[in-house]
Design an enzyme around this catalytic site. Structure first.
Site, short mmCIF file in Angstrom:
data_model
loop_
_atom_site.label_atom_id
_atom_site.label_comp_id
_atom_site.label_asym_id
_atom_site.label_seq_id
_atom_site.Cartn_x
_atom_site.Cartn_y
_atom_site.Cartn_z
N PHE A 70 34.31 38.51 45.06
CA PHE A 70 33.87 39.85 44.63
C PHE A 70 32.55 40.27 45.26
O PHE A 70 32.26 41.46 45.40
CB PHE A 70 33.77 39.91 43.09
CG PHE A 70 32.51 39.37 42.50
CD1 PHE A 70 31.46 40.21 42.16
CD2 PHE A 70 32.37 38.01 42.22
CE1 PHE A 70 30.30 39.72 41.58
CE2 PHE A 70 31.21 37.51 41.65
CZ PHE A 70 30.18 38.37 41.32
N LYS A 71 31.76 39.29 45.69
CA LYS A 71 30.43 39.62 46.21
C LYS A 71 30.50 40.37 47.54
O LYS A 71 29.54 41.02 47.94
CB LYS A 71 29.60 38.35 46.30
CG LYS A 71 29.40 37.80 44.90
CD LYS A 71 28.57 36.58 44.79
CE LYS A 71 28.48 36.17 43.31
NZ LYS A 71 27.66 35.03 43.06
N ASP A 72 31.66 40.31 48.20
CA ASP A 72 31.83 41.10 49.43
C ASP A 72 31.67 42.60 49.17
O ASP A 72 31.20 43.34 50.04
CB ASP A 72 33.21 40.85 50.05
CG ASP A 72 33.34 39.47 50.65
OD1 ASP A 72 32.37 38.98 51.25
OD2 ASP A 72 34.43 38.87 50.53
N LEU A 82 27.90 42.97 49.22
CA LEU A 82 27.12 42.44 50.33
C LEU A 82 27.54 42.98 51.69
O LEU A 82 26.72 43.02 52.62
CB LEU A 82 27.15 40.91 50.30
CG LEU A 82 26.22 40.38 49.19
CD1 LEU A 82 26.52 38.93 48.87
CD2 LEU A 82 24.76 40.54 49.60
#
Length: 523
Positions: A120-122, A125
């Site tokens: 999910f951090k994509d 980021l």
């Protein structure tokens, strides 16, 4: 031109006020150790539900972000371009699709793992990497050599933040990225994703200890005035406000996906369940709710590192150490991204709750009091290991949140049960913590739609998935293994081991030496 009031930012601890969006993105952490928050939370336009309903993910992101970013800072066309490039790297046309996991229970999974690093951090980021690049290109127009503004990004990771940050920043000009991670406490795929990126501006540092030790190092580097004055330290962890902002989009997108689903009954209540470690992901949901998103409750799903769950169950006592615990050390679990003692982003929520429960006459007075309260609480956390909030602050939190704690055994059981009851669907262990919490909430609230956030691809956590499913007929791990992971662990790696006992000062010297080498190589 200075940004309008609704787009100004301040530190939760009071040292910095009226900063622009660019300021808070490039600084990351305030000079007093506080986190940046908007001075006001914008409200949605009256027509948002009809006008935004059928927008693409990118167009929806633009509408939401425009409420927080002044066009004086980033013109509309530039912001649209940044957003478009950020999500062009995703494998699914919807970017964050909603999957009906259990139609009988109205349980939906929001799949957030379709970006380049399968986590999910994509979502945040990829966007943050392009934002950094945009601001640096603008700052460095017409400048050469040592006159150029060089940004040194430092971050701590328990696995997914590191690879997502690296993939968002690799090869970008005028920026170096340093990722610290706890040795032996990230999955083998996560470590390979980080350390096999060989771009000259990417530096991986292994630290003996836990994620909290890595996070402490990063905070100490931010607090070092000498390093900041020479190296322009920036943040990629969820202490960076842009991360929270980017994650708001999928709360709105999932709501629209749900209301368009044939199984949804118009007007029925919605609860959102979020696996939580550092509190950034669910905080984006809280901001969305404050803006006007009609979520009845946000449910904090923790693993055995349950500081957030204990806060609600102990009457507002926020403490590193549980009453029955032998020590205040992190427990290693099957969901390592949530193996965190102190949830950094909780500070942002506390600031708003303190601000709203204050009886000061003016907004400025209430802001000042909120900063004083947060500073006092965080000092008590540091010196005494915990603090107690007033009942009005706890009541404010309970108005929007519920919490759950899911054990290691329950995590594995949920992966297995879901596989058997939901047509072979495989959960990663973090998502399983969310699904277990969702099922408990469904028992208490039958008929209410639940959106449970699926935060990572199961192939990133092979050992937990295999533990849960290896005895099940028909299960074969290779069938869920993405092509991108095949052979990854055999590739060449580059990593620096931080000597035991070197502390943050040792990491500072590594950062200085590596940046110097990089800059010499680029001239």
């Amino acid at each position: 031109m200075s940004p309008t009031l609704s787009q100004q930012y301040l530190s939760t601890r009071g040292a910095e006020y009226r900063l622009s969006f660019e300021d808070v993105v490039l600084k990351g952490l305030a000079s007093d150790g506080g986190l940046f928050v908007p001075e006001e939370i914008p409200t949605l336009p009256a027509w948002w539900e009809t006008e935004w309903r059928n927008l693409s993910f990118e167009d929806l992101a633009y509408e939401i972000m425009s409420l927080y970013i002044s066009k004086d800072e980033i013109p509309g066309d530039d912001l649209k371009d940044i957003i478009k490039r950020s999500y062009a790297t995703f494998r699914h046309p919807e970017r964050t699709p909603l999957f009906n996991l259990d139609p009988k229970q109205n349980l939906y999974l929001l799949e957030l793992f379709h970006g380049p690093t399968f986590a999910f951090k994509d979502v945040a980021l990829q966007f943050l990497g392009n934002l950094f690049e945009y601001f640096l290109v603008r700052k460095n127009q017409g400048k050469t050599g040592k006159d150029r503004h060089h940004l040194t990004i430092v971050g701590a990771t328990s696995g997914d933040t590191g690879s997502a940050a690296i993939y968002g920043l690799r090869g970008k000009k005028d920026v170096s990225v340093f990722i610290t991670f706890p040795n032996g406490r990230v999955s083998s795929i996560q470590e390979a994703q980080m350390t096999t990126v060989l771009d000259a501006n990417v530096h991986n540092l292994t630290v003996e200890g836990s994620f909290d030790d890595c996070q402490d190092i990063v905070k100490a580097l931010f607090a070092d005035k000498d390093l900041n004055s020479t190296h322009n330290i920036g943040a990629i962890n969820s202490i960076n406000w842009a991360r929270i902002l980017a994650q708001m989009t999928y709360y709105f997108y999932s709501y629209f996906s749900l209301t368009k689903s044939p199984t949804y009954t118009e007007g029925s209540k919605v609860r959102v369940v979020v696996p939580s470690g550092n509190f950034g992901d669910i905080l984006a949901g809280w901001f969305s709710k404050q803006m006007g998103l009609p979520a009845e409750k946000l449910i904090i799903a923790t693993n055995e590192n349950d500081i957030l769950d204990r806060f609600f169950r102990s009457g507002g006592h926020y403490t590193k150490k549980a009453l029955d615990a032998v020590s205040d050390s992190v427990k290693e679990t099957h969901s390592p991204a949530m193996d965190i003692l102190v949830s950094s982003n909780f500070e942002r929520l506390l600031w708003f709750l303190a601000f709203r429960s204050d009886n000061g006459n003016t907004a400025d007075e209430r802001r000042k009091h909120a900063c004083e309260s947060v500073s006092k609480w965080l000092n008590e956390l540091k010196s005494q290991g915990g603090f107690q909030v007033p009942s009005a602050v706890l009541d404010g939190a309970k108005a929007d949140f519920e919490s759950e704690r899911v054990s290691n055994d329950e995590t594995i059981a949920t992966i297995r049960d879901t596989y058997l009851s939901c047509n072979g669907y495989v959960l990663d262990p973090h998502t399983a913590v969310g699904v277990a919490s969702s099922r408990r909430s469904i028992q208490r609230n039958p008929g209410v739609s639940h959106i449970s956030l699926s935060t990572a691809h199961p192939a990133k956590f092979a050992s937990a998935v295999d533990l849960a499913l290896r005895a099940e007929s028909g299960y074969d791990f290779t069938t869920i293994l993405p092509q991108e992971f095949i052979g990854l662990e055999q590739r060449e790696r580059r990593v620096i081991a931080v000597p035991q006992g070197a502390g943050w000062e040792g990491v500072r010297e590594i950062v200085k030496a590596e940046v110097e080498k990089e800059l010499q190589g680029s001239h």
